[in-house]
Design an enzyme around this catalytic site. Structure first.
Site, PDB file in Angstrom:
ATOM      1  N   ASP A  39       0.856  -1.189   0.000  1.00  0.00           N
ATOM      2  CA  ASP A  39       0.000   0.000   0.000  1.00  0.00           C
ATOM      3  C   ASP A  39       0.889   1.235   0.000  1.00  0.00           C
ATOM      4  O   ASP A  39       1.659   1.460   0.933  1.00  0.00           O
ATOM      5  CB  ASP A  39      -0.864  -0.050   1.269  1.00  0.00           C
ATOM      6  CG  ASP A  39      -1.730   1.180   1.454  1.00  0.00           C
ATOM      7  OD1 ASP A  39      -1.647   2.126   0.643  1.00  0.00           O
ATOM      8  OD2 ASP A  39      -2.504   1.181   2.430  1.00  0.00           O
ATOM      9  N   ILE A  40       0.785   2.049  -1.025  1.00  0.00           N
ATOM     10  CA  ILE A  40       1.691   3.191  -1.198  1.00  0.00           C
ATOM     11  C   ILE A  40       1.515   4.248  -0.101  1.00  0.00           C
ATOM     12  O   ILE A  40       2.445   5.009   0.169  1.00  0.00           O
ATOM     13  CB  ILE A  40       1.520   3.802  -2.606  1.00  0.00           C
ATOM     14  CG1 ILE A  40       2.763   4.607  -3.013  1.00  0.00           C
ATOM     15  CG2 ILE A  40       0.256   4.654  -2.688  1.00  0.00           C
ATOM     16  CD1 ILE A  40       2.798   4.986  -4.480  1.00  0.00           C
ATOM     17  N   ASN A  53      -6.558  12.652 -11.429  1.00  0.00           N
ATOM     18  CA  ASN A  53      -7.241  13.053 -12.665  1.00  0.00           C
ATOM     19  C   ASN A  53      -6.993  14.553 -12.857  1.00  0.00           C
ATOM     20  O   ASN A  53      -6.424  15.214 -11.992  1.00  0.00           O
ATOM     21  CB  ASN A  53      -8.736  12.717 -12.611  1.00  0.00           C
ATOM     22  CG  ASN A  53      -9.416  13.367 -11.423  1.00  0.00           C
ATOM     23  OD1 ASN A  53      -9.427  14.587 -11.287  1.00  0.00           O
ATOM     24  ND2 ASN A  53      -9.962  12.549 -10.531  1.00  0.00           N
ATOM     25  N   GLY A  61      -9.853   4.604  -6.150  1.00  0.00           N
ATOM     26  CA  GLY A  61      -8.576   3.896  -6.286  1.00  0.00           C
ATOM     27  C   GLY A  61      -7.494   4.451  -5.386  1.00  0.00           C
ATOM     28  O   GLY A  61      -7.747   4.845  -4.245  1.00  0.00           O
ATOM     29  N   VAL A  62      -6.271   4.519  -5.917  1.00  0.00           N
ATOM     30  CA  VAL A  62      -5.131   4.976  -5.115  1.00  0.00           C
ATOM     31  C   VAL A  62      -5.296   6.456  -4.759  1.00  0.00           C
ATOM     32  O   VAL A  62      -4.861   6.899  -3.681  1.00  0.00           O
ATOM     33  CB  VAL A  62      -3.802   4.666  -5.848  1.00  0.00           C
ATOM     34  CG1 VAL A  62      -3.568   5.557  -7.049  1.00  0.00           C
ATOM     35  CG2 VAL A  62      -2.628   4.742  -4.884  1.00  0.00           C
ATOM     36  N   ASP A  63      -5.947   7.226  -5.612  1.00  0.00           N
ATOM     37  CA  ASP A  63      -6.213   8.646  -5.351  1.00  0.00           C
ATOM     38  C   ASP A  63      -7.042   8.800  -4.067  1.00  0.00           C
ATOM     39  O   ASP A  63      -6.684   9.578  -3.155  1.00  0.00           O
ATOM     40  CB  ASP A  63      -6.960   9.215  -6.578  1.00  0.00           C
ATOM     41  CG  ASP A  63      -7.036  10.733  -6.613  1.00  0.00           C
ATOM     42  OD1 ASP A  63      -6.479  11.382  -5.716  1.00  0.00           O
ATOM     43  OD2 ASP A  63      -7.658  11.250  -7.566  1.00  0.00           O
ATOM     44  N   SER A 151      -2.432   4.451 -14.335  1.00  0.00           N
ATOM     45  CA  SER A 151      -3.384   4.063 -15.394  1.00  0.00           C
ATOM     46  C   SER A 151      -3.758   2.576 -15.409  1.00  0.00           C
ATOM     47  O   SER A 151      -4.473   2.146 -16.315  1.00  0.00           O
ATOM     48  CB  SER A 151      -2.875   4.463 -16.796  1.00  0.00           C
ATOM     49  OG  SER A 151      -2.932   5.861 -16.986  1.00  0.00           O
ATOM     50  N   GLY A 153      -5.592   0.919 -13.207  1.00  0.00           N
ATOM     51  CA  GLY A 153      -6.859   0.629 -12.540  1.00  0.00           C
ATOM     52  C   GLY A 153      -8.012   0.995 -13.439  1.00  0.00           C
ATOM     53  O   GLY A 153      -8.158   0.430 -14.530  1.00  0.00           O
ATOM     54  N   VAL A 154      -8.804   1.986 -13.034  1.00  0.00           N
ATOM     55  CA  VAL A 154      -9.982   2.340 -13.835  1.00  0.00           C
ATOM     56  C   VAL A 154      -9.601   2.869 -15.217  1.00  0.00           C
ATOM     57  O   VAL A 154     -10.427   2.810 -16.129  1.00  0.00           O
ATOM     58  CB  VAL A 154     -10.929   3.353 -13.134  1.00  0.00           C
ATOM     59  CG1 VAL A 154     -11.243   2.930 -11.735  1.00  0.00           C
ATOM     60  CG2 VAL A 154     -10.413   4.749 -13.156  1.00  0.00           C
TER      61      VAL A 154
HETATM   62  N1  AR6 Z   1      -1.366   1.571  -3.017  1.00  0.00           N
HETATM   63  C1  AR6 Z   1      -0.797   1.242  -4.197  1.00  0.00           C
HETATM   64  N2  AR6 Z   1      -1.502   1.004  -5.314  1.00  0.00           N
HETATM   65  C2  AR6 Z   1      -2.868   1.086  -5.233  1.00  0.00           C
HETATM   66  C3  AR6 Z   1      -3.543   1.426  -4.037  1.00  0.00           C
HETATM   67  C4  AR6 Z   1      -2.731   1.672  -2.888  1.00  0.00           C
HETATM   68  N3  AR6 Z   1      -3.270   2.008  -1.702  1.00  0.00           N
HETATM   69  N4  AR6 Z   1      -4.878   1.427  -4.309  1.00  0.00           N
HETATM   70  C5  AR6 Z   1      -5.031   1.104  -5.610  1.00  0.00           C
HETATM   71  N5  AR6 Z   1      -3.819   0.882  -6.176  1.00  0.00           N
HETATM   72  P1  AR6 Z   1      -6.382   3.621 -10.104  1.00  0.00           P
HETATM   73  P2  AR6 Z   1      -5.804   4.952 -12.677  1.00  0.00           P
HETATM   74  C6  AR6 Z   1      -3.466   0.517  -7.558  1.00  0.00           C
HETATM   75  O1  AR6 Z   1      -7.704   3.166 -10.579  1.00  0.00           O
HETATM   76  O2  AR6 Z   1      -6.052   3.688 -13.414  1.00  0.00           O
HETATM   77  C7  AR6 Z   1      -9.110   7.699  -9.752  1.00  0.00           C
HETATM   78  O3  AR6 Z   1     -10.487   7.823  -9.530  1.00  0.00           O
HETATM   79  C8  AR6 Z   1      -4.485  -0.172  -8.415  1.00  0.00           C
HETATM   80  O4  AR6 Z   1      -4.549  -1.574  -8.120  1.00  0.00           O
HETATM   81  O5  AR6 Z   1      -6.263   4.162  -8.714  1.00  0.00           O
HETATM   82  O6  AR6 Z   1      -4.584   5.779 -13.029  1.00  0.00           O
HETATM   83  C9  AR6 Z   1      -8.472   9.031 -10.154  1.00  0.00           C
HETATM   84  O7  AR6 Z   1      -9.091  10.122  -9.538  1.00  0.00           O
HETATM   85  C10 AR6 Z   1      -3.921   0.085  -9.808  1.00  0.00           C
HETATM   86  O8  AR6 Z   1      -2.888  -0.873 -10.110  1.00  0.00           O
HETATM   87  O9  AR6 Z   1      -5.765   4.793 -11.077  1.00  0.00           O
HETATM   88  C11 AR6 Z   1      -8.632   9.031 -11.644  1.00  0.00           C
HETATM   89  O10 AR6 Z   1      -9.907   9.519 -12.021  1.00  0.00           O
HETATM   90  C12 AR6 Z   1      -3.241   1.452  -9.669  1.00  0.00           C
HETATM   91  O11 AR6 Z   1      -3.198   1.723  -8.256  1.00  0.00           O
HETATM   92  C13 AR6 Z   1      -8.521   7.564 -12.021  1.00  0.00           C
HETATM   93  O12 AR6 Z   1      -8.891   6.836 -10.851  1.00  0.00           O
HETATM   94  C14 AR6 Z   1      -3.958   2.580 -10.359  1.00  0.00           C
HETATM   95  O13 AR6 Z   1      -5.356   2.405 -10.299  1.00  0.00           O
HETATM   96  C15 AR6 Z   1      -7.104   7.189 -12.388  1.00  0.00           C
HETATM   97  O14 AR6 Z   1      -7.092   5.847 -12.869  1.00  0.00           O
END
Ligand code: AR6
Length: 207
Positions: A39-40, A53, A61-63, A151, A153-154
């Site tokens: 977990d970052i 975003n 997600g991570v945000d 990029s 995740g979603v």
């Molecule tokens: N620590 C590390 N990695 C994580 C964590 C964490 N705590 N939580 C999720 N991930 P995403 P994107 C991973 O969807 O695809 C947001 O709504 C996850 O498994 O967070 O760049 C923003 O506001 C995946 O591998 O980001 C944007 O609108 C990675 O983080 C949009 O999502 C990225 O997944 C950005 O989409």
């Protein structure tokens, strides 16, 4: 059954520290690249990178995880970042920096990766997100930084391609900064095992 469900969930998200070995690879100028699962938000580094975003006011997600862990001061700091056009604080492929507030990390570098379309359009934008983040860390004299898989995740970027762009771009950005570049440790903190495995494959091939 509950225990089984939890085990399946943990295997999926890869949150356990014993999930996979931490791996270290050499970069230019004595810097190193670290691959790990986890977990970052728990990273004690000069900066963690947020997969944000363009509005930069939080999300899922991570945000979402980073904003929850940093506390409400983070969204206030983000709101103060100047808009380059209405609703856009950080265009896709660019990066912005704030403090880390309640995080163990000193700073958050917010970058925006592309929603995956195809390699021709999306790969340069994803590379730019990584390159801009490393450059911003260099400009601020930071030594250590941790990335999630931007990029992946979603935004739907295929894991193998995303890992190759991430590893090759960070390698090039650290080399391009020269001997005097401040960044000496780049960590990829990956939330799920399949993506971590793709990062290992990319690093073994490229570094
Ligand atoms: N620590 C590390 N990695 C994580 C964590 C964490 N705590 N939580 C999720 N991930 P995403 P994107 C991973 O969807 O695809 C947001 O709504 C996850 O498994 O967070 O760049 C923003 O506001 C995946 O591998 O980001 C944007 O609108 C990675 O983080 C949009 O999502 C990225 O997944 C950005 O989409």
């Amino acid at each position: 059954a509950q225990k089984q469900r939890l085990a399946t969930y943990a295997a999926g998200v890869g949150a356990g520290p014993a999930m996979a070995p931490e791996k270290v690879y050499p970069l230019a100028h004595g810097a190193k690249l670290v691959l790990k699962t986890g977990d970052i938000t728990t990273e004690s580094v000069d900066a963690i990178v947020n997969a944000a975003n363009e509005r930069m006011l939080g999300g899922g997600g991570v945000d979402g995880a980073i904003h929850r862990a940093a506390g409400p001061q983070l969204v206030r700091a983000c709101a103060e970042v100047k808009e380059v056009e209405p609703g856009v604080r950080c265009p896709t492929g660019e990066a912005r920096i704030t403090r880390g507030f309640q995080l163990p990390a000193k700073h958050v570098i917010h970058t925006v990766g592309p929603i995956y379309e195809n390699d021709r359009v999306s790969a340069p934008l994803l590379a730019s997100a990584y390159r801009s983040s490393v450059q911003l860390a260099q400009e601020n004299g930071l030594v250590s930084m941790s990335f999630p898989g931007i990029s992946t995740g979603v935004f739907g970027y295929p894991f193998d391609k995303a890992a190759q762009v991430a590893v090759s771009t960070v390698d090039e950005a650290v080399a391009a900064a020269g001997e005097g570049g401040s960044v000496k440790e780049v960590r990829f903190v990956i939330f799920n095992r399949p993506l971590y495995d793709e990062f290992v494959t990319a690093a073994e091939k490229l570094l």
